[in-house]
Design an enzyme around this catalytic site. Structure first.
Site, PDB file in Angstrom:
ATOM      1  N   CYS A   1       0.932  -1.282   0.092  1.00 22.17           N
ATOM      2  CA  CYS A   1      -0.171   0.119  -0.095  1.00 22.17           C
ATOM      3  C   CYS A   1       0.668   1.383   0.062  1.00 22.17           C
ATOM      4  O   CYS A   1       0.371   2.334  -0.121  1.00 22.17           O
ATOM      5  CB  CYS A   1      -0.948   0.039   1.149  1.00 22.17           C
ATOM      6  SG  CYS A   1      -0.095   0.157   2.688  1.00 22.17           S
TER       7      CYS A   1
ATOM      8  N   ASP B   1      30.160   3.185 -12.973  1.00 21.62           N
ATOM      9  CA  ASP B   1      29.243   3.908 -11.686  1.00 21.62           C
ATOM     10  C   ASP B   1      29.807   3.238 -10.562  1.00 21.62           C
ATOM     11  O   ASP B   1      29.583   1.965 -10.283  1.00 21.62           O
ATOM     12  CB  ASP B   1      27.970   3.663 -12.386  1.00 21.62           C
ATOM     13  CG  ASP B   1      26.995   3.935 -11.106  1.00 21.62           C
ATOM     14  OD1 ASP B   1      27.181   4.928 -10.466  1.00 21.62           O
ATOM     15  OD2 ASP B   1      25.852   3.296 -10.815  1.00 21.62           O
TER      16      ASP B   1
END
Length: 441
Positions: free
Chosen positions: A208, A357
């Site tokens: 949720c 990276d």
């Protein structure tokens, strides 16, 4: 005839590949070009067990194969860890008759989490283990929730899911499903009440998106969680780690089966539990599994003991660009009570994506090395300056840290009259550069 020719070509290419030490994916790649739906044309065994997740796939599959083989089951599995559809195709066809029937009792598949949906378009697993979902190779995988969406498409109707109840994102695959086997750990003596990690991927409910609470943390976002907004919470477990003594090197499963640990790591105990769960489902007795797993040393080369001059040590191979994998290696080193030096090598960032990276270094909890068990910390490799900068943002005293861009110089520095144990921590691409300078045990 098309099936026969495809299998023949795959077997021949696989044979040649073994002779030259390559070829776990290429034969399957060619087979798929000859017959794109070849995997749907072969006859598979009764048990088709798939294992996926961010971490622990290769180790878990090896352990499952070890237990099942020890108990008289014939198992076909991708030993090399080639886990995309081409590698799986090589596995299946190499273990099939020329008529297209896989000869073993059990087909055991390690599957890349991003590409599982392509493999399982043709093969329907009877049992599907999902170990965890972590931040992993961000250039390739993005966020764990993106991987969740990709993995969701690989789940077939009628497949029994075997899920890590302590991982909230993995558990979402089993929400409102009945045919799910759950594994996880009770509250352990090593748990913490608050999060001890560089970041918190369990802060919000995956169902949720509201804030989520934890009653206990095993490590990172793995633990016992509960959402007070929607009621989403950790599921009760069918197979359970009931206690762990990392100092003593043992774990208990279901309060009944004691397993001694060759690698004293929380990360390792979940791999063992995953393998135990699968073996129990297949019908192996719990006591037999425990006996088979006592002091089991992985054969995949991820944990290697070595000698350097008069010193001894262990190489812990962590997954590329995977902060939790590195965290678990650091946790092992920092807990070594006899005292140790730690070497961290970052000479290559990725095996595939050459972006340089290093943002993932900031997700690693290097502060664990502030432990009184850790003496010197040696940083090495092409990206040593990036490592050094990251360490400036820890509370570790600068005088404990030594930096070498050249790995050989770093090894020479460690080859001294000191007696402390050495933990070397690096990735798959860099481990050979270190092992070339030491003597394996």
């Amino acid at each position: 005839m098309k099936v026969f020719i495809t299998i023949l070509v795959c077997k021949l290419l696989r044979f040649v590949g073994k002779l030259i030490g390559k070829g776990s994916s290429f034969p399957g790649q060619i087979a798929l070009k000859l017959c794109p739906d070849i995997l749907s044309r072969v006859t598979l065994p009764e048990y088709i067990i798939a294992v996926t997740g961010s971490n622990g796939k290769t180790s878990t599959v090896e352990m499952i194969a070890h237990i099942l083989s020890k108990n008289g089951k014939s198992v076909s599995w991708n030993r090399e860890g080639s886990n995309q559809i081409e590698g799986v195709t090589t596995l299946v066809l190499s273990n099939a008759t020329m008529g297209g029937k896989v000869k073993s009792d059990i087909l055991l598949i390690e599957s890349d989490e991003r590409f599982a949906r392509y493999t399982f378009k043709y093969i329907k697993p009877t049992h599907y283990v999902i170990t965890n979902l972590y931040r992993d190779q961000l250039t390739r995988n993005g966020h764990p929730e993106w991987v969740f969406d990709a993995l969701k498409d690989s789940i077939c109707d009628g497949t029994q899911l075997i899920l890590n109840a302590d991982d909230p994102l993995v558990s979402l695959f089993g929400k409102d499903k009945e045919d799910v086997i759950w594994f996880g750990a009770d509250k352990l003596s090593s748990d913490t009440e608050t999060l001890e990690s560089a970041y918190n991927d369990g802060a919000y409910c995956p169902a949720c998106r509201k804030p989520m609470t934890y009653s206990t943390y095993h490590y990172n976002h793995i633990g016992h969680y509960n959402c007070t907004s929607c009621g989403y919470k950790r599921h009760d477990t069918d197979y359970t780690i009931t206690s762990v003594d990392l100092d003593g090197g043992e774990m208990m499963i279901d309060s009944k089966y004691r397993i001694t640990l060759a690698l004293k790591s929380l990360y390792n105990i979940y791999n063992i539990l995953s393998a135990y769960t699968v073996a129990r489902i297949v019908g192996i007795d719990g006591a037999e599994i425990a006996s088979d797993m006592n002091d089991y040393v992985l054969k995949n080369g991820r944990v290697i003991t070595f000698e350097l001059g008069r010193r001894r040590g262990t190489l812990l191979t962590s997954k590329h660009e995977n902060s939790i994998s590195y965290d678990q290696s650091l946790r092992v080193a920092s807990a070594y009570k006899e005292g140790c030096d730690v070497m961290i090598i970052v000479d290559a960032v990725s095996r595939k994506y050459f972006t340089s990276d290093v943002s993932w270094l900031w997700d690693i909890d290097f502060d664990m090395l502030k432990s009184e068990n850790v003496g010197e910390i040696v940083l090495a490799g092409k990206y040593v300056n990036d490592l050094a900068l990251r360490f400036e943002y820890t509370d570790i005293p600068a005088e404990k840290i030594r930096c070498f861009e050249d790995i050989n110089e770093a090894v020479n520095y460690l080859d001294s009259d000191r007696k402390e144990y050495i933990y070397a921590i690096t990735c798959f691409s860099d481990k050979g550069k270190f092992l070339a300078r030491v003597k394996g045990e």
